[in-house]
Enzyme design. Structure first.
Site, mmCIF file in Angstrom:
data_model
loop_
_atom_site.group_PDB
_atom_site.id
_atom_site.type_symbol
_atom_site.label_atom_id
_atom_site.label_comp_id
_atom_site.label_asym_id
_atom_site.label_seq_id
_atom_site.Cartn_x
_atom_site.Cartn_y
_atom_site.Cartn_z
ATOM 1 N N HIS A 1 -14.301 -14.723 -72.724
ATOM 2 C CA HIS A 1 -14.386 -14.794 -71.258
ATOM 3 C C HIS A 1 -14.329 -16.243 -70.809
ATOM 4 O O HIS A 1 -14.730 -16.577 -69.706
ATOM 5 C CB HIS A 1 -15.690 -14.203 -70.744
ATOM 6 N N HIS B 1 -9.243 -7.665 -71.254
ATOM 7 C CA HIS B 1 -9.087 -7.891 -72.697
ATOM 8 C C HIS B 1 -8.012 -6.977 -73.291
ATOM 9 O O HIS B 1 -7.972 -6.773 -74.501
ATOM 10 C CB HIS B 1 -10.408 -7.641 -73.422
#
Ligand SMILES: Nc1ncnc2c1ncn2[C@@H]1O[C@H](COP(=O)(O)OP(=O)(O)O)[C@@H](O)[C@H]1O
Ligand SMILES: Nc1ncnc2c1ncn2[C@@H]1O[C@H](COP(=O)(O)OP(=O)(O)O)[C@@H](O)[C@H]1O
Ligand SMILES: [Mg+2]
Ligand SMILES: [Mg+2]
Ligand SMILES: [Mg+2]
Ligand SMILES: [Mg+2]
Lengths: 326, 217, 326, 217
Positions: C216, C54
Site C-alpha cells: 500500500h 491489488h
C-alpha cells in the site's frame, strides 16, 4: 529512466535467460535470441517474433498447442533474418514451418528473407501477415494495417490446429482465417521509455490520451481529452465494428490487453464497458481474456481485440496449451 | 572517375561507418519524428560491424567486399533498413562479380541492380519518401550523364534526400503517420545520400561532399 | 491522475463487474463486493480478501483448487465484517470455512469480527494470518510482519488440500505450514495513486528506490540510490534468507511479483538474477512464477517470495486450478 | 452534568458527523504521514451514514442509538478504525441497556467497557500511539474525579491526543514506520478526542471545546 535492469545492451539477452529459467519447458537456441520448446512434436512448426519489449509476446506463447519458437529482436527492432533462420531450423520436423509475422516493414522483410534462406535449404515455409490494427487504415498509403495484440489469437488457433496434425497449407489457411476475423484497436495514457534511448517515446498532456496508439508508440487516429473509459471503449468499438465481419448474433472472443503500466483493475473496468456494449450490439461473447498479452514496455493504456468465431475456430481456441502466457 | 579497387572500397565503408557514428543522433532524431527513432542506432551498429569485418577479412575484390557487407548487415541491423541495405549490397556484389575493380559502367549496372533489389524487396516506388528516392536519383544521373560528373551525382543524391521532406510517406513506419509525416526528411534517404557522397568522393578526386544544414532536415 | 475509469466511487464495483464478465465461472454475491465460485464443492471453504487495488488479488484466485470467495474492500481499505460474513455464508457447505487474512490491523479486526458473527450463526470458522514480509520485522513494535504477495502460495496450497477433501483443522494446519515457510520482500521504483485521493502515495527521487516497500506504499527498511537489479535482488534475498528456513539442498517455489507498472521483461531480468543467486546459495528452484499476482495499482517495483517446499506441499502446489490468475 | 437522553445522543452524533466532515482532510493528512491516508475518509463516510441512520430510526434510548451506530459503522468504515469504533459503541450499548438516559455513573461504566472492548479487539496498550491513549485518559478522569468536571475531561482527551505526537507507534499501520512515526499526532486519537468534546459539551453546559492548532499536530 527507472528500470529493473543491469546493462542496457544485455536487456534482451538477460530477459530471455530469466524467461527460460522460469519456464523449464522452454530453452534458448544457443548463441541466438530464439526461444523454443524443448519437446518438439512431429508436426507443422509455428514461428513468430518481432522486436522485444512486448513481453509476454512472443516467447510467452511458446508451448504445446501454440508456438514452437519465438525470435526476439532488440527492443522494438525487428529481428535479423539469421535469427529467424535459426528458429526455423531449430523447430522444423519435416512438416514445414509457418511464420506468423506482424505487418511492419521491418518484420516482413526480415522474416521474408529468412523464409527464402530456409527454402533454399529445402525447408517448406509458409507465412501469414497479421494486420489487426484498424486504427491506421486509409487509402492515402499502401502499407496496410499494423499487427498488434490480436496476433495472439493467431498463435493460439493456428498453434492448436498444428498440434492436432493439420498440414502446412491447412495451418496457413486457418491462421489466415483468424487474421481475417480479428480486429483490434488501442489507446494510450502515457508513453514508454526504450532502454537504449532513455527518453519517453512521446509526450501526452496530463489531460490527454492518444486514440489508436500502436505498440511501439506509433500514433493513431487522434489525440483527445481524457474521457470516461466507457466513452473510450465506445470509440474503439465503433471503429472495430467498421471493419470486423461480426454481426448481431455472432460469437466473438475478446482480448482486453494491457500495454504495460495499466493496472488489471482498470482493464476489468474497461471490460465491464466492453461486455455491456457488445451485448447492446447483439454480439455474444464466447470467451474473454483480460491481462497483458502484448505490451509496450511500461506504456499505460490498452487495446481491444475481437475475433469472430465459428464452429471451426472455437475448438482450437479452447484446446489446451502449456504456453506460459496464455 | 577512377575505378574503385577492393582497398578503396574498404576505405569507403570505413569512412561511411565514421560518418554514421557522427550522424547517428541526427538519423535517430529524424526517425523519432516520423518513425521509431532507431535508424541511426541501427545503421551505426551495422556499419561499425561492417568496417571491422572488412578490416579482418581483407576482401580482394569489391564484389567480395560487398558480399561481406551484405551478410554482416543481415545479422546486425534488423528493422526495415537492414534487409534493404543488405539486398543492395548483395546485388552490387552479384553485378561486380569477377571484376578486380569497379569502373563507371560497372557502377551503372550495380546501382541499377541494387535499386531494383531494394524495390523488389521493399515494394516502394519513387516518391514514397524512402531511400528509393535517393537511389533512383543517382541511378538517373548514371543513365543520363555519360561520362558521369561525380559532383553532380553527389548533389543529386543530397537533393533527392532533401526533397523527401515535404512528401507524405507511403511506405515504412512513417506511412502510419499519414499527413503528419510531412515536413521531415526521410532518415533512410539521408543515410543513403551519405553513402553515395563517400563512394563518389573515393572514385573522383576533388568531389566536395554536401554540407548538411541540420535545421533544414 | 490518468486512469481508465468512469466514476471514482464506483471503481471497485465496476472492476468486480468486469471481472465476473470475463470469468464466467465466477459471480458476485448480489449487493456485496464478494466474488464466489458458481459451482461450490462439498468441502472446506476458503475465503480471503482485503482492500482493492491489488488485482488480480484476491478475486483472481477464486476457482477450483484455490479460493471459494474473495472479499473486496475499497481501494487499500480492509473490507467490513458484514461483507466478509456474506462471503462466509455464501460458501459454507457444512465443512467449515478457513479465512486467509493478511496481517494488517484492519484486515485482522474486520475478518475476526466476521468470524465471530459467523460462529454465532453456527458456522465453524478457522483463520490463518499471513505475515510473509520480512522487510518490517523488529523488536521495537509488536504488530508483526505484513502480509504481501506470498499470500498467493497460501491460497494455492491450502486451496488444493481443501479441494481434495481435507478437514478444516487439516487445511488450517497446511495453510499455517505454508505461512511458516513463506518469506517475501519487495521494493519500489515509483508510487501509485489511489483513485479517491488522486495524489501519488509517496515521492521518490529520479535516482532513488525504496527497499522493503509494502503493497500500500508503506515504507520499508530504507531508501537507496537506484542500483543494478542484480544488486537489488541480492539485498532482498539477503534479508529473506535471514528468515526463511530454506537451507542449501532445499527446494523452493519462487514468486517474482510485479507491483503493477513494471514490465514483464524487467521481472524476467530480475528472475535471471534470482535464479543465479539461489543456485549460488545451493537452493534448488522447483517452480517459478513470474508476473503480477498482488499489485499496488500502478506502482513500479517488484517483490520476491520464497516458499520452502517439502513432499507434502509440492503436490498441492502443482494441483490443477481454474482460478484465472494462477 | 446533565443526563444524556436519546435525543441528545442523536444530536451529539449529528454534530460529530459535521466535525468529521470539517476535519476529514486534517485526519487524512495525519494518516498520510504515518499510515495510509484514509482515516478522515473512513470516519467521515461512516459517521455521515450514522447521522442519517439515527435521524431515520429515532432511537428511544441511548443504548438503542449506540446499537445503530455500531452496526452502521461495521458496514461502512472498514480499516482498523471501523471495528474499533464499532466495538466501542457496542459496549456502550450493552452498558446502557435498559436506561432512558445516561448519567455520570452510567458514563463511567460505559467508557470503561468501551475501552476494554477496544483494547480486547485491538490488543493495544496505553502509550502505543492509538485511540486507546485518549479513551484511557477520559476513563481515568471518570475514575478519579467524582463528580466529573466535564471541561477537565475534554481537555484531558485533547491533551492525550496531542501527547501521542512524540511517541513511536507500536500498533496499527503506523507501527511499520518505527521511529519515523514520531512527530505526528495519531489520527485515531484526534478523532476520539473530537468525539469526547461533542459528548461532554452535550452533557454539561458551558464546556469550551478545544481549539486545535493544526500546525501543532
Ligand atoms: N518499403 C521500403 N522500401 C524502401 N525503403 C524503406 C521501406 N520501408 C522503410 N524504408 C527505409 O527504411 C528507413 C527506416 O529504417 P529503420 O528505422 O532502420 O527501420 P524501422 O522502420 O524498421 O525502424 C526509412 O527511413 C526508409 O528510408
Ligand atoms: N490495534 C489498535 N488498537 C487501537 N487503535 C488502533 C489500533 N490500530 C489502529 N488503531 C487506530 O486506528 C487509526 C487508523 O484508522 P484508519 O486509518 O481508519 O484504518 P487503517 O489503519 O486500516 O487505514 C489509528 O490512528 C489508531 O488510532
Ligand atoms: Mg525500428
Ligand atoms: Mg526506425
Ligand atoms: Mg486504510
Ligand atoms: Mg488509515
Amino acid at each position: 529512466m527507472k528500470k529493473l535492469m543491469n546493462n542496457v545492451n544485455a536487456y534482451v539477452d538477460e530477459l530471455l535467460d530469466g524467461l527460460v529459467a522460469a519456464h523449464p519447458h522452454l530453452e534458448r537456441v544457443p548463441g541466438t535470441q530464439v526461444v523454443v520448446r524443448k519437446q518438439l512434436a512431429d508436426k507443422v512448426a509455428l514461428v513468430s517474433g518481432g522486436g522485444s519489449g512486448h513481453e509476454p509476446a512472443h516467447a510467452g506463447f511458446v508451448g504445446t498447442g501454440m508456438l514452437d519458437a519465438a525470435v526476439a529482436g532488440e527492443v522494438f527492432t525487428s529481428p535479423t533474418p539469421d535469427q529467424v533462420l535459426s528458429a526455423i531450423r531449430a523447430v522444423h520436423r519435416g512438416k514445414g514451418v509457418l511464420l506468423v509475422i506482424k505487418n511492419y516493414t521491418g518484420d516482413v522483410l526480415n522474416f521474408e528473407m529468412a523464409a527464402e534462406l530456409a527454402e533454399a535449404e529445402g525447408i517448406p515455409v509458409a507465412k501469414v501477415i497479421v494486420n489487426d490494427d484498424v486504427a491506421v487504415d486509409g487509402s492515402t498509403y499502401t502499407v496496410g494495417r499494423r499487427g498488434i495484440a490480436g496476433t495472439v489469437f493467431v498463435h493460439k488457433v493456428a498453434g492448436a490446429a498444428a498440434e492436432a496434425g493439420a498440414s502446412l497449407d491447412e495451418v496457413q489457411r486457418i491462421a489466415q482465417k483468424v487474421i481475417d476475423n480479428t480486429h483490434s484497436m488501442g489507446m494510450a495514457l502515457a508513453p514508454c521509455t526504450v532502454p537504449a534511448s532513455g527518453r519517453p517515446s512521446f509526450e501526452l498532456g496530463e489531460d490527454e490520451m492518444e486514440i489508436g496508439m500502436g505498440i511501439h508508440g506509433e500514433p493513431g487516429t487522434h489525440r483527445a481529452p481524457l474521457a470516461p473509459v466507457s466513452d473510450v471503449v465506445n470509440t474503439l468499438l465503433e471503429r472495430i465494428f467498421a471493419h470486423t465481419p461480426a454481426k448481431p448474433g455472432d460469437e466473438v472472443a475478446v482480448l482486453v490487453n494491457g500495454l504495460g503500466a495499466t493496472p488489471l483493475s482498470e482493464l476489468y473496468i474497461a471490460n465491464r464497458a466492453i461486455s455491456e456494449q457488445l451485448a447492446a450490439r447483439g454480439v455474444r461473447v464466447y470467451r474473454t481474456l483480460v491481462g497483458e498479452y502484448m505490451t509496450s514496455l511500461e506504456m499505460a493504456g490498452f487495446s481491444i481485440s475481437l475475433l469472430r468465431l465459428d464452429d471451426e475456430l472455437i475448438p482450437w481456441l479452447d484446446a489446451p496449451t502449456d504456453a506460459p502466457a496464455w | 572517375m577512377q575505378p574503385l579497387t577492393a582497398e578503396a572500397f574498404v576505405r569507403v565503408m570505413d569512412a561511411y561507418a565514421q560518418v554514421l557514428a557522427e550522424f547517428r543522433d541526427v538519423l535517430n532524431e529524424l526517425d523519432n519524428r516520423i518513425g521509431d527513432g532507431d535508424h541511426g542506432t541501427n545503421m551505426a551498429r551495422g556499419f561499425s560491424a561492417v568496417a571491422e569485418k572488412l578490416k579482418a577479412s581483407q576482401p580482394t575484390t569489391p564484389a567480395a567486399g560487398c558480399q561481406t557487407v551484405a551478410m554482416t548487415l543481415l545479422g546486425t541491423v534488423g528493422g526495415a533498413s537492414g534487409p534493404l541495405y543488405s539486398t543492395a549490397f548483395l546485388k552490387l556484389s552479384a553485378a561486380w562479380n569477377g571484376r578486380a575493380d569497379v569502373d563507371e559502367e560497372a557502377l551503372r549496372g550495380g546501382v541499377a541492380a541494387a535499386l531494383e533489389g531494394i524495390m523488389a524487396r521493399g515494394r516502394a516506388a519513387v516518391g514514397d519518401k524512402t531511400m528509393v528516392d535517393v537511389w533512383t536519383a543517382v541511378q538517373r544521373e548514371l543513365q543520363t550523364e555519360q561520362p558521369l560528373d561525380a559532383q553532380r551525382a553527389v548533389e543529386a543524391a543530397a537533393a533527392a534526400a532533401l526533397a523527401t521532406k515535404p512528401l507524405t510517406a507511403r511506405k515504412g513506419r512513417a506511412a502510419y503517420l499519414g499527413d503528419r509525416s510531412q515536413g521531415t526528411v526521410d532518415p533512410g534517404s539521408l543515410s543513403s545520400a551519405l553513402w553515395f557522397a563517400e563512394l563518389f568522393a573515393a572514385m573522383s578526386e576533388g568531389v566536395v561532399k554536401p554540407q548538411w544544414d541540420l535545421s533544414a532536415l
